[in-house]
Design a protein around this motif. Sequence first.
Motif, mmCIF file in Angstrom:
data_model
loop_
_atom_site.group_PDB
_atom_site.id
_atom_site.type_symbol
_atom_site.label_atom_id
_atom_site.label_comp_id
_atom_site.label_asym_id
_atom_site.label_seq_id
_atom_site.Cartn_x
_atom_site.Cartn_y
_atom_site.Cartn_z
ATOM 1 N N GLY A 12 -24.045 -3.010 11.379
ATOM 2 C CA GLY A 12 -22.714 -2.449 11.612
ATOM 3 C C GLY A 12 -22.379 -1.245 10.756
ATOM 4 O O GLY A 12 -21.210 -0.904 10.609
ATOM 5 N N HIS A 13 -23.375 -0.566 10.196
ATOM 6 C CA HIS A 13 -23.096 0.617 9.382
ATOM 7 C C HIS A 13 -22.724 1.805 10.278
ATOM 8 O O HIS A 13 -23.147 1.868 11.430
ATOM 9 C CB HIS A 13 -24.337 0.966 8.559
ATOM 10 N N PRO A 14 -21.927 2.738 9.758
ATOM 11 C CA PRO A 14 -21.374 2.784 8.403
ATOM 12 C C PRO A 14 -20.134 1.909 8.266
ATOM 13 O O PRO A 14 -19.405 1.678 9.235
ATOM 14 C CB PRO A 14 -21.011 4.257 8.225
ATOM 15 N N ASP A 15 -19.897 1.452 7.045
ATOM 16 C CA ASP A 15 -18.701 0.670 6.761
ATOM 17 C C ASP A 15 -17.498 1.592 6.638
ATOM 18 O O ASP A 15 -17.597 2.700 6.096
ATOM 19 C CB ASP A 15 -18.860 -0.110 5.446
ATOM 20 N N ARG A 16 -16.358 1.113 7.094
ATOM 21 C CA ARG A 16 -15.151 1.940 7.056
ATOM 22 C C ARG A 16 -14.694 2.209 5.631
ATOM 23 O O ARG A 16 -14.125 3.263 5.334
ATOM 24 C CB ARG A 16 -14.035 1.284 7.879
ATOM 25 N N ARG A 17 -14.954 1.279 4.717
ATOM 26 C CA ARG A 17 -14.598 1.536 3.315
ATOM 27 C C ARG A 17 -15.407 2.698 2.747
ATOM 28 O O ARG A 17 -14.891 3.509 1.964
ATOM 29 C CB ARG A 17 -14.849 0.286 2.469
ATOM 30 N N ALA A 18 -16.676 2.773 3.113
ATOM 31 C CA ALA A 18 -17.509 3.872 2.626
ATOM 32 C C ALA A 18 -16.999 5.205 3.155
ATOM 33 O O ALA A 18 -16.889 6.192 2.406
ATOM 34 C CB ALA A 18 -18.954 3.646 3.038
ATOM 35 N N ILE A 19 -16.683 5.255 4.449
ATOM 36 C CA ILE A 19 -16.151 6.492 5.023
ATOM 37 C C ILE A 19 -14.834 6.867 4.355
ATOM 38 O O ILE A 19 -14.582 8.040 4.037
ATOM 39 C CB ILE A 19 -15.961 6.345 6.539
ATOM 40 N N ALA A 20 -13.995 5.881 4.110
ATOM 41 C CA ALA A 20 -12.711 6.145 3.468
ATOM 42 C C ALA A 20 -12.899 6.785 2.098
ATOM 43 O O ALA A 20 -12.179 7.724 1.724
ATOM 44 C CB ALA A 20 -11.922 4.838 3.340
ATOM 45 N N ARG A 21 -13.852 6.294 1.329
ATOM 46 C CA ARG A 21 -14.087 6.841 -0.011
ATOM 47 C C ARG A 21 -14.632 8.256 0.053
ATOM 48 O O ARG A 21 -14.286 9.103 -0.780
ATOM 49 C CB ARG A 21 -15.046 5.921 -0.771
ATOM 50 N N ILE A 22 -15.487 8.520 1.039
ATOM 51 C CA ILE A 22 -16.036 9.868 1.165
ATOM 52 C C ILE A 22 -14.947 10.869 1.535
ATOM 53 O O ILE A 22 -14.815 11.929 0.902
ATOM 54 C CB ILE A 22 -17.166 9.882 2.212
ATOM 55 N N VAL A 23 -14.148 10.559 2.542
ATOM 56 C CA VAL A 23 -13.167 11.544 3.010
ATOM 57 C C VAL A 23 -12.015 11.708 2.025
ATOM 58 O O VAL A 23 -11.407 12.778 1.953
ATOM 59 C CB VAL A 23 -12.651 11.193 4.422
ATOM 60 N N ALA A 24 -11.718 10.640 1.234
ATOM 61 C CA ALA A 24 -10.675 10.774 0.217
ATOM 62 C C ALA A 24 -11.166 11.578 -0.976
ATOM 63 O O ALA A 24 -10.417 12.360 -1.567
ATOM 64 C CB ALA A 24 -10.211 9.393 -0.241
ATOM 65 N N HIS A 72 -20.536 -0.025 2.205
ATOM 66 C CA HIS A 72 -19.512 0.073 1.165
ATOM 67 C C HIS A 72 -19.987 -0.521 -0.163
ATOM 68 O O HIS A 72 -19.389 -0.280 -1.204
ATOM 69 C CB HIS A 72 -18.201 -0.574 1.612
ATOM 70 N N HIS A 73 -21.077 -1.261 -0.141
ATOM 71 C CA HIS A 73 -21.633 -1.802 -1.381
ATOM 72 C C HIS A 73 -22.363 -0.719 -2.185
ATOM 73 O O HIS A 73 -22.645 -0.909 -3.364
ATOM 74 C CB HIS A 73 -22.606 -2.935 -1.071
ATOM 75 N N ASN A 74 -22.687 0.408 -1.549
ATOM 76 C CA ASN A 74 -23.461 1.472 -2.194
ATOM 77 C C ASN A 74 -22.686 2.763 -2.392
ATOM 78 O O ASN A 74 -23.080 3.593 -3.214
ATOM 79 C CB ASN A 74 -24.709 1.783 -1.358
ATOM 80 N N VAL A 75 -21.603 2.950 -1.648
ATOM 81 C CA VAL A 75 -20.792 4.161 -1.758
ATOM 82 C C VAL A 75 -19.529 3.818 -2.537
ATOM 83 O O VAL A 75 -18.621 3.174 -2.007
ATOM 84 C CB VAL A 75 -20.436 4.721 -0.372
ATOM 85 N N SER A 76 -19.466 4.236 -3.772
ATOM 86 C CA SER A 76 -18.300 3.963 -4.616
ATOM 87 C C SER A 76 -17.476 5.232 -4.783
ATOM 88 O O SER A 76 -17.973 6.353 -4.585
ATOM 89 C CB SER A 76 -18.742 3.450 -5.988
ATOM 90 N N THR A 77 -16.224 5.066 -5.187
ATOM 91 C CA THR A 77 -15.384 6.237 -5.457
ATOM 92 C C THR A 77 -15.961 7.054 -6.611
ATOM 93 O O THR A 77 -15.883 8.284 -6.607
ATOM 94 C CB THR A 77 -13.946 5.803 -5.780
ATOM 95 N N ALA A 78 -16.561 6.372 -7.602
ATOM 96 C CA ALA A 78 -17.149 7.089 -8.740
ATOM 97 C C ALA A 78 -18.338 7.928 -8.294
ATOM 98 O O ALA A 78 -18.543 9.046 -8.789
ATOM 99 C CB ALA A 78 -17.564 6.098 -9.819
ATOM 100 N N LEU A 79 -19.129 7.405 -7.378
ATOM 101 C CA LEU A 79 -20.277 8.170 -6.890
ATOM 102 C C LEU A 79 -19.813 9.412 -6.149
ATOM 103 O O LEU A 79 -20.344 10.511 -6.360
ATOM 104 C CB LEU A 79 -21.139 7.301 -5.980
ATOM 105 N N VAL A 80 -18.834 9.274 -5.273
ATOM 106 C CA VAL A 80 -18.322 10.436 -4.535
ATOM 107 C C VAL A 80 -17.751 11.463 -5.511
ATOM 108 O O VAL A 80 -17.987 12.678 -5.372
ATOM 109 C CB VAL A 80 -17.265 10.001 -3.506
ATOM 110 N N ALA A 81 -17.031 10.995 -6.545
ATOM 111 C CA ALA A 81 -16.433 11.908 -7.518
ATOM 112 C C ALA A 81 -17.482 12.619 -8.361
ATOM 113 O O ALA A 81 -17.217 13.703 -8.904
ATOM 114 C CB ALA A 81 -15.481 11.129 -8.432
ATOM 115 N N ALA A 82 -18.677 12.035 -8.493
ATOM 116 C CA ALA A 82 -19.745 12.650 -9.294
ATOM 117 C C ALA A 82 -20.426 13.791 -8.566
ATOM 118 O O ALA A 82 -21.281 14.468 -9.149
ATOM 119 C CB ALA A 82 -20.773 11.597 -9.683
ATOM 120 N N LEU A 83 -20.061 13.998 -7.289
ATOM 121 C CA LEU A 83 -20.675 15.042 -6.483
ATOM 122 C C LEU A 83 -19.637 16.063 -6.023
ATOM 123 O O LEU A 83 -18.507 15.704 -5.678
ATOM 124 C CB LEU A 83 -21.349 14.436 -5.247
#
Length: 346
Positions: free
Chosen positions: A281-293, A255-266
């Motif tokens: 413990g990857h993937p982080d649940r916050r990262a998955i949440a940002r991708i699917v949202a 989740h330190h590398n997957v931001s909402t802005a990064l997902v939106a840029a793609l």
Amino acid sequence: MIRIEALPARDGDCLWVEWEHEGRTRRMLVDGGRGRAAARRIEALSIDDRHVDLVVCTHIDADHIEGILDLFAQPPAGFTAGEVWFNGQRHLRDDVTGPRQGSRLELILGRAGVPWNARFGNGAVAVAEDGPLPVKQLPGLTVTLLAPGPAELSSLDRAWPDVLAELDDPLQGRRGPDPDAGVDLAALVDRLSTPDESAANGSSIAFLAEHADGGRVLFTADAPAAPLLAGLRRLAPDGAPVPVALCKVPHHGSHHNVSTALVAALDCPNWLLSTSGAGHGHPDRRAIARIVAGSPGATLWFNYASGTTAEYAEPGAHGYHAVHPAPGHEGIALEVENGRVTEVPL
């Protein structure tokens, strides 16, 4: 068509990439993960057909470089490489005079005589502070470099001794219980994350690969969101989302590398996650949440069915689709053609 195999390399990346050009199979290896996954993949080829056009060692973290070290230190019979991309200590700044300590891979590559960063004039694989992004042509494949830049390489130069020490620390980066466990993904999208400040991760070689048939794949290594975003915005200065068929999720879904802005840029419907979840413990649940949202209806492709990935087999109300390896298997193989991604036998 680009074929990508996310080989079982424990918590690391080991990506075997193939495409056809003029009746020949071309190959690229992106990182070696841990263990001998890369060497075993080459050994599965006929001994007279073990040439890899390009080997990319994205950065010096052990879960990416370990298998590359093994590959070049004890190469399979018949193995040859057309070129290696790797930023060693000698590439981190241009004003160095006098001797400097090299890494083990630098020494091995020097002895092996493999062309090293040749398409970059034997200098750093890096983007300049301004101007167009570097575009390099492989036979049948166009590669556009997005990161790292001078700032990221300078940061690694300053941190080099500490980074080398961390490579031998088996507990480095381990974490305790997941604070997001049990929280609904929708509630995690906007939960704050500190940016990844690792100098090694920041130096990751990240690039977009495009085949003549229009298949586009984004290889992000462990790059933080900021340099990836900077590269994507230079690629699309109008701010429009960059269309890619498949994105290898940065830093195994941290989740330190997957931001909402990064997902939106793609504009990306497919996201590949390479990790067993061991240790970090990857993937982080916050990262998955940002991708699917940010990518409604996305498909998540996993190269392991593990304790950290199993929960995503049931999308519930979140609308994504998840694909894991078949029971009893590890690793996953995908074909990218005309913007579509399909699973194929590994």
